[in-house]
Design an enzyme around this catalytic site. Structure first.
Site, PDB file in Angstrom:
ATOM      1  N   TYR A 188       0.865  -1.204   0.000  1.00 25.43           N
ATOM      2  CA  TYR A 188       0.000   0.000   0.000  1.00 25.43           C
ATOM      3  C   TYR A 188       0.892   1.242   0.000  1.00 25.43           C
ATOM      4  CZ  TYR A 188      -3.068   3.581   2.176  1.00 25.43           C
ATOM      5  OH  TYR A 188      -3.759   4.732   2.479  1.00 25.43           O
TER       6      TYR A 188
HETATM    7  N1  LIG Z   1      -8.086   5.516   6.929  1.00 25.93           N
HETATM    8  C1  LIG Z   1      -6.838   5.945   7.017  1.00 25.93           C
HETATM    9  O1  LIG Z   1      -6.169   5.760   8.059  1.00 25.93           O
HETATM   10  C2  LIG Z   1      -6.204   6.697   5.866  1.00 25.93           C
HETATM   11  C3  LIG Z   1      -4.999   7.377   6.106  1.00 25.93           C
HETATM   12  C4  LIG Z   1      -4.390   8.059   5.068  1.00 25.93           C
HETATM   13  C5  LIG Z   1      -4.967   8.080   3.819  1.00 25.93           C
HETATM   14  N2  LIG Z   1      -6.136   7.406   3.599  1.00 25.93           N
HETATM   15  C6  LIG Z   1      -6.680   7.444   2.230  1.00 25.93           C
HETATM   16  O2  LIG Z   1      -7.953   8.065   2.247  1.00 25.93           O
HETATM   17  C7  LIG Z   1      -8.755   7.551   1.176  1.00 25.93           C
HETATM   18  C8  LIG Z   1     -10.094   7.125   1.717  1.00 25.93           C
HETATM   19  O3  LIG Z   1      -9.903   6.041   2.609  1.00 25.93           O
HETATM   20  P1  LIG Z   1     -10.872   5.700   3.830  1.00 25.93           P
HETATM   21  O4  LIG Z   1     -10.043   5.666   5.054  1.00 25.93           O
HETATM   22  O5  LIG Z   1     -12.083   6.541   3.764  1.00 25.93           O
HETATM   23  O6  LIG Z   1     -11.177   4.164   3.459  1.00 25.93           O
HETATM   24  P2  LIG Z   1     -12.524   3.340   3.318  1.00 25.93           P
HETATM   25  O7  LIG Z   1     -13.470   3.681   4.411  1.00 25.93           O
HETATM   26  O8  LIG Z   1     -12.078   1.942   3.132  1.00 25.93           O
HETATM   27  O9  LIG Z   1     -13.155   3.908   1.970  1.00 25.93           O
HETATM   28  C9  LIG Z   1     -12.529   3.684   0.730  1.00 25.93           C
HETATM   29  C10 LIG Z   1     -13.418   4.232  -0.359  1.00 25.93           C
HETATM   30  O10 LIG Z   1     -12.802   3.966  -1.623  1.00 25.93           O
HETATM   31  C11 LIG Z   1     -13.768   3.348  -2.455  1.00 25.93           C
HETATM   32  N3  LIG Z   1     -13.170   2.516  -3.489  1.00 25.93           N
HETATM   33  C12 LIG Z   1     -12.307   1.479  -3.362  1.00 25.93           C
HETATM   34  N4  LIG Z   1     -12.031   0.947  -4.573  1.00 25.93           N
HETATM   35  C13 LIG Z   1     -12.746   1.656  -5.479  1.00 25.93           C
HETATM   36  C14 LIG Z   1     -12.892   1.604  -6.882  1.00 25.93           C
HETATM   37  N5  LIG Z   1     -12.238   0.690  -7.630  1.00 25.93           N
HETATM   38  N6  LIG Z   1     -13.700   2.490  -7.486  1.00 25.93           N
HETATM   39  C15 LIG Z   1     -14.370   3.437  -6.762  1.00 25.93           C
HETATM   40  N7  LIG Z   1     -14.305   3.533  -5.418  1.00 25.93           N
HETATM   41  C16 LIG Z   1     -13.483   2.648  -4.796  1.00 25.93           C
HETATM   42  C17 LIG Z   1     -14.624   2.529  -1.495  1.00 25.93           C
HETATM   43  O11 LIG Z   1     -15.829   2.164  -2.142  1.00 25.93           O
HETATM   44  P3  LIG Z   1     -16.590   0.747  -1.846  1.00 25.93           P
HETATM   45  O12 LIG Z   1     -17.486   1.036  -0.665  1.00 25.93           O
HETATM   46  O13 LIG Z   1     -17.306   0.471  -3.116  1.00 25.93           O
HETATM   47  O14 LIG Z   1     -15.509  -0.257  -1.528  1.00 25.93           O
HETATM   48  C18 LIG Z   1     -14.788   3.549  -0.379  1.00 25.93           C
HETATM   49  O15 LIG Z   1     -15.771   4.509  -0.710  1.00 25.93           O
HETATM   50  C19 LIG Z   1      -7.952   6.409   0.553  1.00 25.93           C
HETATM   51  O16 LIG Z   1      -7.311   6.867  -0.622  1.00 25.93           O
HETATM   52  C20 LIG Z   1      -6.928   6.073   1.629  1.00 25.93           C
HETATM   53  O17 LIG Z   1      -5.751   5.491   1.090  1.00 25.93           O
HETATM   54  C21 LIG Z   1      -6.776   6.732   4.595  1.00 25.93           C
END
Ligand SMILES: NC(=O)c1ccc[n+]([C@@H]2O[C@H](COP(=O)([O-])OP(=O)(O)OC[C@H]3O[C@@H](n4cnc5c(N)ncnc54)[C@H](OP(=O)(O)O)[C@@H]3O)[C@@H](O)[C@H]2O)c1
Length: 229
Positions: A133
């Protein structure tokens, strides 16, 4: 417009855009059921044909939020590590590239606008508990810098956001204090308003970046030390 807007940080972006008084919010997701008070559009960021069709339908976008992302489990030597890395790269890196290629001309035609890319502190130092990742997000960081340079002439602001741990499904089971998703979304939108290219939206993010400026090797070793022995 935001990708992956049905939950986590993407959902918080919708709330923050409402709070900021956005005139029209296009919220895209693979599953539309949970999208309310927005113009909901089905979109999988790994499907370039679908992205082109969506871009043809919505020509008034001036802010593109590349939020959709995935995190696999297991290190580089897990049995399925190649498949995991391909999945992460195709969503986190290529998905964002498809989106930006499709929407850059629309942003240009609307005066330049802005792009927000959701990076992470793991974009700038490998976090071996999320090894591949981290690699996919490092690639996305480089893409962010390159796109920023290429789109400077058309006046598009390209903002990279580097959160620490955020309280969403993605970080479930991570035994760390986590920041609320709305904090990340609000800091990112503030970054756009203020013209900041790099947004460190929480105290862990700020701390890691300060550490990298002082002693990058020490930060690398600190994250390496998180691997179970
Ligand atoms: N959580 C953390 O600690 C953290 C920290 C730093 C950065 N981030 C970044 O923040 C962003 C959001 O993450 P989050 O924490 O909100 O995670 P999350 O709750 O797992 O949500 C991920 C989102 O991405 C969508 N997604 C995944 N694959 C996709 C695809 N092929 N096409 C369209 N949508 C897709 C998911 O949709 P589905 O519901 O359809 O799966 C969901 O809406 C990510 O880029 C992540 O890397 C997160």
């Amino acid at each position: 417009m935001s990708t992956g807007a049905n939950r986590g940080i993407g959902k918080a972006f919708v709330e923050a855009l409402h709070q900021a008084g956005a005139k029209r919010i296009y919220a895209t997701a693979r599953n539309l059921e949970s999208l309310q008070d927005v113009i909901a559009i089905a979109l999988d960021v790994t499907n370039p044909d679908q992205i082109i069709q969506v871009a043809q339908q919505i020509q008034d976008v001036n802010l593109l939020i590349n939020n959709a992302g995935v995190l696999g489990s297991g290190g580089f030597f897990a049995p399925n590590s190649i498949e995991t890395a391909q999945w992460e790269m195709s969503t986190n890196y290529f998905g964002t590239l498809y989106m930006i290629r499709a929407f850059a001309p629309i942003l240009k035609q609307n005066g330049g606008g802005a792009i927000i890319n959701l990076l992470t502190i793991a974009s700038v130092v490998n976090v071996p508990v999320f090894a591949s990742y981290s690699a996919s997000k490092a690639a996305l960081y480089s893409l962010t810098q390159g796109v920023r340079a290429e789109l400077a002439q058309q006046g598009t602001l390209v903002v990279g956001v580097f959160p620490g741990p955020v309280d969403t499904a993605m970080s479930e089971g991570v035994p760390l204090d986590k920041f609320p998703p709305i904090q990340i979304a609000q800091a990112a939108l503030q970054g756009v308003e203020q013209g900041n290219e790099d947004v460190y939206p929480d105290s862990v993010s700020k701390q890691v970046f300060a550490g990298i400026q002082q002693d990058p090797k020490a930060v690398e070793k600190q994250f390496a030390g998180m691997l179970p022995q």
